[in-house]
Write an enzyme that holds these catalytic residues in place. Structure first.
Site, PDB file in Angstrom:
ATOM      1  N   GLY A  80       0.839  -1.183   0.000  1.00 27.60           N
ATOM      2  CA  GLY A  80       0.000   0.000   0.000  1.00 27.60           C
ATOM      3  C   GLY A  80       0.874   1.231   0.000  1.00 27.60           C
ATOM      4  O   GLY A  80       2.097   1.160   0.171  1.00 27.60           O
ATOM      5  N   GLY A  81       0.255   2.389  -0.177  1.00 28.26           N
ATOM      6  CA  GLY A  81       1.025   3.624  -0.138  1.00 28.26           C
ATOM      7  C   GLY A  81       1.458   4.096  -1.509  1.00 28.26           C
ATOM      8  O   GLY A  81       1.291   3.393  -2.506  1.00 28.26           O
ATOM      9  N   ILE A  83       4.511   6.677  -3.781  1.00 26.60           N
ATOM     10  CA  ILE A  83       5.919   6.557  -4.133  1.00 26.60           C
ATOM     11  C   ILE A  83       6.782   6.958  -2.940  1.00 26.60           C
ATOM     12  O   ILE A  83       6.420   7.847  -2.163  1.00 26.60           O
ATOM     13  CB  ILE A  83       6.243   7.452  -5.356  1.00 26.60           C
ATOM     14  N   CYS A 178       5.212  10.129  -1.084  1.00 33.57           N
ATOM     15  CA  CYS A 178       3.948   9.607  -0.602  1.00 33.57           C
ATOM     16  C   CYS A 178       2.758  10.342  -1.239  1.00 33.57           C
ATOM     17  O   CYS A 178       1.650  10.306  -0.714  1.00 33.57           O
ATOM     18  CB  CYS A 178       3.849   9.692   0.925  1.00 33.57           C
TER      19      CYS A 178
END
Lengths: 235, 155
Positions: A80-81, A83, A178
């Protein structure tokens, strides 16, 4: 309630991203089959940009072809998340643990990862806090000091957290970290006035914070952890 | 809390579904449940699948749902897609085996439906089952309620 909880820690030093990923895949599979206990990888990566499952590569601000020139790799992952950047002097923890056995959901797990980094920061007098809604991670004011990106497969975790001890922050200028614009990235070096011990000590403290927050009462260190040895091992 | 439960009970009787309140998470009586917190609603050989209220609560706000292709095969207990919340991607497993005949495209625009309406508008896939006998491997609402309580008491 719960029986005694055992954590096996692998201190791996400097590891290439793809090799660490392959190792995690094998460990997740082993953990699913209960062949190994909850395991924690502690390591650092060479300069590497990574993307999550949503493949938000619009947040990479330089062409992919340029990455070699700055000495970095790019990898797409299933975590998840958004760059992020990993590099030397950034402490990484990859817990391969069974959330089902702990009775933890994704939200509580991630909150505990945030608390791990917050507690470590406080050892150096740095007041960090968890991100607000949609901004998972650890912040010192408006500056991000720790990132999280996790994968949960049949209740077993992989990927994990990255805590900035003293990485080369210039590398973060090539991404929208992010996916959050107009927020800075920072490091423990920048935020504390305390003299920092060796990174090995800081990484050891990070492991201790993790073990305590997750309630492990037995922590053992794996002897000679290596990418290769366990592939050859006969079960 | 009381008025929320009154509304829920009224809504439940309007929709003619039975609702069991186990404190905070809702469990519906007519569904079957997997221990990985997916539910399945069976109508002959047609199955509708989603994740439970307990699951969505433990995940946090869902920001992305990875859907399979229509026509893909699914197997009981195997992953068919994933949801992302709080920077965590969590695999979603199928409670039954069969072929995917429809996916909830709405979730691409509104992934939060999984949180706000886990048993209705937040459904994820519809499957044509190839082995109804597998349903016996799943829990009913009472067993699932108990399972959730046991899991939550672990920490």
């Amino acid at each position: 309630m719960r029986g005694p909880l055992k954590l096996e820690v692998w201190k791996m030093g400097f590891v290439n991203y793809l090799e660490a990923l392959k190792l995690q895949e094998k460990l997740v599979s082993d953990r699913k089959l209960c062949r190994i206990p909850d395991t924690l990888l502690s390591l650092q990566h060479p300069p590497t940009y990574t993307l999550g499952k949503r493949r938000t590569d619009h947040n990479l601000l330089i062409p992919e072809s340029e990455l070699k020139n700055i000495g970095a790799e790019l990898h797409y992952t299933q975590r998840g998340g958004d760059i992020t950047f990993h590099g030397p002097h950034q402490a990484i923890l990859y817990p391969i643990i069974s959330l089902r056995e702990m009775g933890l959901g994704a939200r509580n797990y991630v909150e505990k990862l945030e608390s791990t980094m917050i507690e470590l920061s406080s050892l150096y007098g740095v007041k960090a806090c968890a991100g607000k809604k949609c901004e998972t991670g650890v912040w010192v004011g408006e500056r991000k000091i720790g990132a999280i990106g996790v994968r949960i497969s049949s209740g077993i975790t992989s990927h994990g957290l990255a805590f900035n001890i003293d990485p080369e922050l210039e590398y973060f200028k090539h991404i929208v970290p992010c996916g959050i614009t107009d927020k800075e990235v920072t490091s423990l070096r920048r935020e504390t006035s305390t003299a920092l011990p060796s990174e090995e000590v800081i990484q050891e403290q990070l492991i201790s914070c993790f073990a305590r927050l997750f309630g492990y009462n037995t922590v053992v260190q794996k002897e000679n952890p290596s990418i290769l040895s366990d592939h050859e091992e006969i079960a | 809390m009381a008025s929320k439960m009154l509304w829920a009970t009224r809504a439940a009787s309007y929709l003619r579904i039975s609702v069991v309140h186990r404190g905070f998470s809702t469990v519906l009586k007519d569904l079957k449940y997997a221990d990985s917190h997916e539910w399945v609603k069976v109508n002959g050989t047609a199955a509708t699948i989603g994740i439970t209220d307990h699951a969505q609560d433990h995940l946090g706000d869902v920001v992305y749902v990875e859907l399979p292709e229509v026509g893909a095969s699914v197997k009981q207990g195997d992953s068919f897609g994933a949801v992302e919340s709080v920077k965590a991607t969590s695999d979603v497993n199928s409670p039954v085996s069969g072929k995917v005949v429809e996916v909830n495209e709405e979730l691409s625009n509104s992934p939060a439906l999984v949180n706000s309406s886990p048993y209705k508008d937040g459904w994820i896939i519809k499957v044509e089952m190839n082995d109804s006998g597998e349903l016996k491997n799943l829990m009913d609402s009472e067993e699932y309620s108990k399972f959730c309580e046991e899991e939550d008491s672990k920490h």
